[in-house]
Design a protein around this motif. Structure first.
Motif, mmCIF file in Angstrom:
data_model
loop_
_atom_site.group_PDB
_atom_site.id
_atom_site.type_symbol
_atom_site.label_atom_id
_atom_site.label_comp_id
_atom_site.label_asym_id
_atom_site.label_seq_id
_atom_site.Cartn_x
_atom_site.Cartn_y
_atom_site.Cartn_z
ATOM 1 N N ARG A 15 -3.926 -2.914 -7.381
ATOM 2 C CA ARG A 15 -3.690 -1.928 -8.444
ATOM 3 C C ARG A 15 -4.770 -0.875 -8.269
ATOM 4 O O ARG A 15 -5.961 -1.175 -8.379
ATOM 5 C CB ARG A 15 -3.810 -2.634 -9.801
ATOM 6 N N PRO A 16 -4.336 0.354 -7.923
ATOM 7 C CA PRO A 16 -5.352 1.369 -7.578
ATOM 8 C C PRO A 16 -6.243 1.738 -8.754
ATOM 9 O O PRO A 16 -5.810 1.710 -9.897
ATOM 10 C CB PRO A 16 -4.513 2.585 -7.165
ATOM 11 N N SER A 65 -3.151 11.104 6.127
ATOM 12 C CA SER A 65 -2.939 9.649 6.070
ATOM 13 C C SER A 65 -3.774 8.993 7.156
ATOM 14 O O SER A 65 -4.228 9.662 8.098
ATOM 15 C CB SER A 65 -1.459 9.287 6.290
ATOM 16 N N ALA A 92 1.666 0.474 11.599
ATOM 17 C CA ALA A 92 1.103 1.797 11.925
ATOM 18 C C ALA A 92 0.243 1.746 13.184
ATOM 19 O O ALA A 92 0.146 2.746 13.913
ATOM 20 C CB ALA A 92 0.270 2.312 10.753
ATOM 21 N N VAL A 135 -8.567 -3.650 15.510
ATOM 22 C CA VAL A 135 -8.299 -3.509 14.072
ATOM 23 C C VAL A 135 -9.286 -4.398 13.317
ATOM 24 O O VAL A 135 -9.357 -5.598 13.574
ATOM 25 C CB VAL A 135 -6.849 -3.933 13.734
ATOM 26 N N ALA A 188 -3.199 4.725 -1.491
ATOM 27 C CA ALA A 188 -3.375 4.221 -2.867
ATOM 28 C C ALA A 188 -3.724 2.741 -2.930
ATOM 29 O O ALA A 188 -4.384 2.294 -3.875
ATOM 30 C CB ALA A 188 -2.096 4.484 -3.655
ATOM 31 N N THR A 189 -3.284 1.977 -1.950
ATOM 32 C CA THR A 189 -3.535 0.525 -1.998
ATOM 33 C C THR A 189 -4.944 0.162 -1.528
ATOM 34 O O THR A 189 -5.284 -1.025 -1.518
ATOM 35 C CB THR A 189 -2.511 -0.215 -1.113
ATOM 36 N N GLY A 197 -4.054 9.492 2.223
ATOM 37 C CA GLY A 197 -5.137 10.138 2.966
ATOM 38 C C GLY A 197 -5.744 9.200 3.979
ATOM 39 O O GLY A 197 -5.396 8.016 4.055
ATOM 40 N N TYR A 288 -9.201 -7.181 0.527
ATOM 41 C CA TYR A 288 -8.160 -8.191 0.301
ATOM 42 C C TYR A 288 -8.789 -9.537 -0.022
ATOM 43 O O TYR A 288 -9.907 -9.837 0.433
ATOM 44 C CB TYR A 288 -7.279 -8.357 1.552
ATOM 45 N N PHE A 320 -0.325 -10.203 7.708
ATOM 46 C CA PHE A 320 0.692 -9.414 8.323
ATOM 47 C C PHE A 320 1.738 -10.319 8.953
ATOM 48 O O PHE A 320 1.533 -10.842 10.050
ATOM 49 C CB PHE A 320 0.084 -8.502 9.388
#
Ligand code: T4K
Length: 381
Positions: A15-16, A65, A92, A135, A188-189, A197, A288, A320
């Motif tokens: 929840r941002p 982004s 992505a 990553v 946002a997440t 962004g 997370y 994932f």
């Protein structure tokens, strides 16, 4: 224990943070007056300056982004041929390579860090390899020293997808200081966000100039288009959001720390449940709360736990799963074979990201934990 109560509202994976609406309106007053909505506006410059300070990143540029920032890093470094990357990531990551006409080559992950395994990288190198795209999954840093050694031995570039890291540090060194470029996502997440962004942290001034050129169509001045760039600019509305969210990150850190501590305490010692251990000398990314469910010991599969939580209005996410290598576009690649990615395959069937945001609070985390424990005990019966 009595059966836990269902939440009366959906409890999502995140929840941002949002600033008070009046603060956002006040921040936008100047924009309304001078009507510069985008294209290197004053708020964008201010956010770049503040992030540069905050992240100890002298060479940082903002983008619309994280994905497009990654595409620009790939273009700026001129990557071609093959790039080695994990399959255990958000789509992505390999997509950014595909869009550049570069072939992703999947390498397996380390079972502890869950990030790309440097030995697997070394085995995957061919004469066509030009780079490693690591990553920092869940904000756990890759083994940056081992990857740097592999890259040096084979003359490869290193790009990091740091979408899940914001102000993570390794032995006090900022996460953006490794490799040739590090991408951050400000979606946002994410803990720190601009609604949409992203950013690139790069090595030097010359590369910074190049990525800024690429984000604005390659236009150097009104008469000169130097390179085939793209539109990857962050606008003033997003930068305003970022400036206000930045002021709230420290409080969010503290609140998330309490949630992490609650989950760790509640799941410690439960057979078949594991949260990745914090690495020594690495600061928590607070992005997370990851649970690994080993069904042979837990008596319940990750999928059953995921579904069971939904009946209590709790929407965890199996980030994932499936692996990127299982997607139609990639599954034909030789490196996508299951035998090449045994750890990635196993981990992707075990992970579940639990609700994780400051507003959840300790009381909310306790309730989520009660539900997990209840579902496990029901599964064992
Ligand atoms: N590399 C990696 C490793 C990444 O994880 C990502 C993005 C990227 C690259 C690309 O960066 P960006 O180009 O996005 O900057 C979400 C995010 O959209 C994505 O940014 C993120 N990773 C990924 C892990 O998660 P979805 O498809 O799960 O999002 P969605 O809309 O289902 O949202 C998840 C939950 O968050 C929802 O249940 C509700 C909540 N939520 C979401 C949004 C958008 C809110 O409460 N408010 C919101 O505004 O991908």
């Amino acid at each position: 224990m009595t059966n836990p109560q269902r939440f009366d509202h959906p409890v999502n994976v995140t929840r941002p943070i949002v600033p008070p609406l009046a603060d956002y309106a006040a921040m936008l007053e100047g924009v309304w007056q001078h009507r510069v909505l985008t294209n290197d506006g004053v708020l964008l410059r201010e956010l770049e300056r503040r992030l540069s300070e905050r992240l100890d990143a002298p060479h940082i540029a903002l983008f619309s982004s994280g994905t497009v920032a990654l595409q620009i890093a790939i273009a700026a470094l001129g990557l071609v041929g093959e790039v080695i990357t994990p399959a255990f990531t958000f789509p992505a990551t390999p997509h950014a390579l595909s869009w550049a006409g570069v072939s992703p080559v999947f390498a397996d992950i380390d079972p502890v860090r869950l990030t790309i395994d440097p030995d697997a990288v070394e085995r995957a190198i061919t004469p066509r390899t030009t780079a490693i795209l690591g990553v920092h999954v869940y904000g756990i840093p890759c083994d940056v020293d081992a990857l740097a050694a592999v890259a040096a031995r084979h003359d490869l570039r290193i790009v990091y997808d740091g979408a899940h890291c914001f102000d993570t540090r390794i032995v006090q060194a900022p996460i953006g200081g490794f490799g040739d470029a590090t991408m951050l996502s400000f979606h946002a997440t994410k803990l720190f966000h601009c609604a949409e962004g992203g950013a690139l942290i790069v090595r030097d001034e010359a590369m910074l100039r190049r990525v800024k050129l690429l984000r604005n169509f390659g236009i150097a001045d009104a008469q000169t288009v130097l390179v085939p760039g793209i539109n990857a600019k962050m606008n003033e509305l997003e930068a305003a959001m970022g400036l206000l969210v930045l002021d709230r990150v420290a409080d969010e850190h503290a609140a998330r720390e309490a949630v992490t501590a609650t989950y760790r305490r509640r799941f410690a010692g439960i057979p078949g449940l594991r949260m990745p251990a914090a690495l020594p000398d690495v600061s928590d990314s607070h992005q997370y709360a990851v649970l690994l469910v080993d069904d042979s010991e837990a008596g319940l599969s990750r999928d059953d736990l995921h579904e069971g939580l939904k009946s209590f209005n709790v929407f965890a996410r199996p980030y994932f799963y499936p692996l990127c290598s299982e997607a139609p576009h990639y599954r034909g690649l030789p490196s996508a074979a299951r035998a090449n990615l045994p750890v990635s395959f196993r981990v992707s069937r075990q992970v579940l990201c639990l609700p994780y945001y400051g507003e959840l609070g300790v009381a909310g985390a306790e309730r989520v934990a009660d539900i997990v424990v209840h579902l496990l005990s029901r599964g064992r019966r």
